[in-house]
Design a protein around this motif. Sequence first.
Motif, mmCIF file in Angstrom:
data_model
loop_
_atom_site.group_PDB
_atom_site.id
_atom_site.type_symbol
_atom_site.label_atom_id
_atom_site.label_comp_id
_atom_site.label_asym_id
_atom_site.label_seq_id
_atom_site.Cartn_x
_atom_site.Cartn_y
_atom_site.Cartn_z
ATOM 1 N N GLN A 1 45.343 -41.890 20.287
ATOM 2 C CA GLN A 1 46.843 -41.883 18.951
ATOM 3 C C GLN A 1 45.915 -42.618 17.925
ATOM 4 N N LEU A 2 46.255 -41.539 16.475
ATOM 5 C CA LEU A 2 45.640 -41.705 15.440
ATOM 6 C C LEU A 2 46.481 -42.489 14.646
ATOM 7 N N SER A 3 46.544 -43.867 14.047
ATOM 8 C CA SER A 3 47.288 -44.443 13.116
ATOM 9 C C SER A 3 46.316 -44.853 12.078
ATOM 10 N N GLY A 4 47.306 -45.413 10.696
ATOM 11 C CA GLY A 4 46.398 -46.394 9.845
ATOM 12 C C GLY A 4 47.692 -46.609 9.224
ATOM 13 N N PRO A 5 47.523 -46.782 7.670
ATOM 14 C CA PRO A 5 48.859 -47.098 6.795
ATOM 15 C C PRO A 5 48.268 -45.310 6.052
ATOM 16 N N ASN A 6 49.279 -45.632 4.867
ATOM 17 C CA ASN A 6 49.246 -44.445 3.595
ATOM 18 C C ASN A 6 47.884 -44.364 3.390
ATOM 19 N N GLY A 7 46.985 -43.882 2.878
ATOM 20 C CA GLY A 7 46.187 -42.962 1.908
ATOM 21 C C GLY A 7 44.707 -43.932 2.854
ATOM 22 N N SER A 8 45.083 -43.959 4.187
ATOM 23 C CA SER A 8 43.912 -43.938 4.778
ATOM 24 C C SER A 8 43.561 -42.879 5.865
ATOM 25 N N GLY A 9 43.448 -41.663 5.262
ATOM 26 C CA GLY A 9 42.907 -39.954 5.937
ATOM 27 C C GLY A 9 43.814 -39.710 6.692
ATOM 28 N N LYS A 10 44.484 -40.085 7.421
ATOM 29 C CA LYS A 10 44.469 -39.530 8.476
ATOM 30 C C LYS A 10 45.323 -37.778 8.364
ATOM 31 N N THR A 11 45.714 -37.779 7.400
ATOM 32 C CA THR A 11 45.722 -35.689 7.060
ATOM 33 C C THR A 11 44.877 -35.457 6.956
ATOM 34 N N CYS A 12 44.241 -36.446 5.910
ATOM 35 C CA CYS A 12 42.711 -35.059 6.045
ATOM 36 C C CYS A 12 41.092 -35.475 7.408
ATOM 37 N N VAL A 13 41.398 -36.195 7.827
ATOM 38 C CA VAL A 13 40.985 -36.195 9.418
ATOM 39 C C VAL A 13 41.532 -34.615 9.954
ATOM 40 N N SER B 1 43.071 -32.416 8.278
ATOM 41 C CA SER B 1 42.920 -31.001 8.353
ATOM 42 C C SER B 1 41.311 -30.701 8.584
ATOM 43 N N LEU B 2 40.368 -31.921 8.611
ATOM 44 C CA LEU B 2 38.900 -30.768 8.470
ATOM 45 C C LEU B 2 38.521 -30.395 10.174
ATOM 46 N N ILE B 3 39.703 -30.776 11.094
ATOM 47 C CA ILE B 3 39.564 -30.355 12.437
ATOM 48 C C ILE B 3 40.535 -29.054 12.134
ATOM 49 N N THR B 4 41.251 -29.299 12.259
ATOM 50 C CA THR B 4 42.005 -27.871 11.860
ATOM 51 C C THR B 4 41.825 -26.810 10.623
ATOM 52 N N GLY B 5 40.923 -27.422 10.039
ATOM 53 C CA GLY B 5 39.613 -26.386 9.163
ATOM 54 C C GLY B 5 40.762 -25.959 7.471
ATOM 55 N N ASP B 6 41.450 -26.779 7.655
ATOM 56 C CA ASP B 6 42.320 -26.333 6.452
ATOM 57 C C ASP B 6 42.212 -27.409 5.014
ATOM 58 N N HIS B 7 40.952 -28.476 5.406
ATOM 59 C CA HIS B 7 40.188 -28.927 4.027
ATOM 60 C C HIS B 7 38.864 -28.507 3.568
ATOM 61 N N ASN C 1 30.652 -30.991 6.144
ATOM 62 C CA ASN C 1 30.710 -31.781 6.990
ATOM 63 C C ASN C 1 30.749 -31.557 8.276
ATOM 64 N N ASP C 2 29.372 -32.486 9.186
ATOM 65 C CA ASP C 2 28.831 -31.412 10.410
ATOM 66 C C ASP C 2 30.366 -32.179 11.625
ATOM 67 N N ILE C 3 30.831 -30.666 11.934
ATOM 68 C CA ILE C 3 31.595 -31.000 12.434
ATOM 69 C C ILE C 3 31.655 -29.803 14.019
ATOM 70 N N PHE C 4 32.066 -30.039 14.969
ATOM 71 C CA PHE C 4 31.964 -29.204 15.802
ATOM 72 C C PHE C 4 33.271 -29.112 16.117
ATOM 73 N N VAL C 5 34.113 -28.271 17.100
ATOM 74 C CA VAL C 5 35.822 -27.599 17.249
ATOM 75 C C VAL C 5 35.454 -26.745 18.070
ATOM 76 N N PHE C 6 36.269 -27.346 19.313
ATOM 77 C CA PHE C 6 36.071 -25.433 20.649
ATOM 78 C C PHE C 6 35.082 -25.176 20.685
ATOM 79 N N GLY C 7 33.892 -25.551 20.453
ATOM 80 C CA GLY C 7 32.062 -25.371 20.851
ATOM 81 C C GLY C 7 31.597 -24.876 19.321
ATOM 82 N N TYR C 8 33.055 -24.199 18.534
ATOM 83 C CA TYR C 8 31.799 -23.770 17.521
ATOM 84 C C TYR C 8 32.096 -24.602 16.220
ATOM 85 N N GLN C 9 30.367 -24.541 15.758
ATOM 86 C CA GLN C 9 30.289 -25.507 14.370
ATOM 87 C C GLN C 9 30.340 -24.999 12.889
#
Length: 485
Positions: free
Chosen positions: A297-309, A311-317, A323-331
């Motif tokens: 569960q990812l929570s936080g107030p408006n403006g805390s960056g939830k949607t930004c985080v 979009s880092l995972i989905t690749g939309d940002h 950034n140093d990001i690995f998802v599903f074995g891909y860097q």
Amino acid sequence: MGKKLHLDRIHLDKLTVNFDDRFTLSDVDWTIEPQQHWVITGTNGSGKSALAAVLSGVGKIEKGGISSLPDNVGLVSFEAQAELIAKELKKDDADIMDVISIGTPVQEMIFADCKDPELATRLIEKFGLTKLLERAFRKLSTGETRKVMLIRALSSKPELLILDEPFDGLDVDTLAMLQEHLISIKEVTPMIMVLNRFDEMPSFITHVAYMDKVGMHEGRLSLTVDRQNEGAFNELYQLLHLKTSDLSIPAADPSSALPDLDPSQPLVNLKAATIQYGETVIVDKLNWVIQPGEHWQLSGPNGSGKTCVLSLITGDHPQCYTNDIFVFGYQRGQGESIWQIKQFIGYVSTALQWEYRVSTSCRNVIISGFYDSIGMYTKSTDQQKKIADDWLHLLGMKDRANQPFNKLSYGDQRLLLIARAMVKHPPLLILDEPCLGLDDMNRQLVLALIEKICAGSETTVLYVNHHAEDKIKGIENYLRLEKNN
């Protein structure tokens, strides 16, 4: 048909009742009007039987009160049944006589306080107990004991009849006879039933009371619904269907199987992830690892960056590549395409629901998840249709397969979009504020579906919302983002 019984309006006023410190009913506010017939339903441990028992005078009232409870209440329940058998067994322990107690015979059990012997005799014959009248009550089978309890209650001319799971333990013929008899007395005897299954609800039931579990040993009445309110009744049916049915998450389509992932690798690994615009830092050095099978569960107030985080995972940002990001074995930034990543993600958000405006059927909305499309532009297979229908059955919407998506309620649309996201059994399901814009009932429906997914699939759920305290059964990992000043 007999003369209609007059039952005064029964009112439970902010009632709190304790049951030997084993269970507490809290703050119950409930009115039963004359000539209403109610079903009490809800999840296991929510206090359905406790609420019914209160109406028969059981429990210690700690707060509030009950007005106009009738003197003659007929009660059939497993608890009352067990109590009667326990009393019979106690006779064996009383060494007053030098003879072995055979227990109270069935005939005496039925006729000792009977107010309608003619009805009792008819029911004895109908329920096939004639040959058992001389037998000791405690020697009967569970089903036979239940029949005796029913005859006792029905022939006592009750002003209020309370039936706790009355159909359990009865054979098919007896069940049909009981239902027929209940229909015949509905004009003269107000009834309250405890039922787990909505499909057992008699047609004459006018109202439904829904119980909710609020603690290990505490329950409350959270909702009452008039059966004539078709929309509210259908939503309650769906909620009970999701919470109490043994239906599991439908299987994936082998022909649409995703590539295998390395099970030793995390699904997501963010290392000191930072998002900033000029001097403004939105996310500052976030480390986060999501392993397969972990629900977050990812929570936080408006403006805390939830949607930004997200979009880092989905690749939309755009900053996912800095950034140093690995998802599903891909860097990130090593030549992978965005679709190589997104094939492993199911995504539901309010924005997606706004985009999904096409006039397609409920079944096709779910099938579109196989193609990651909005709408259907490819002929579906028979297997995909079957899986979509299995999802509709799970959602309590099997009769609405061909209804247009854009004609559904906002809450039903949200349920279908979650099914669409899940249909391929993605390794990661991201639910971004899935309850946003929903009323309380539809919110409970969505949360019940998420619980079902967490309990019964190989998909890891990432549930995003504002409130950390709004917890879901099955989600045990929490990350709260704070707004940077």
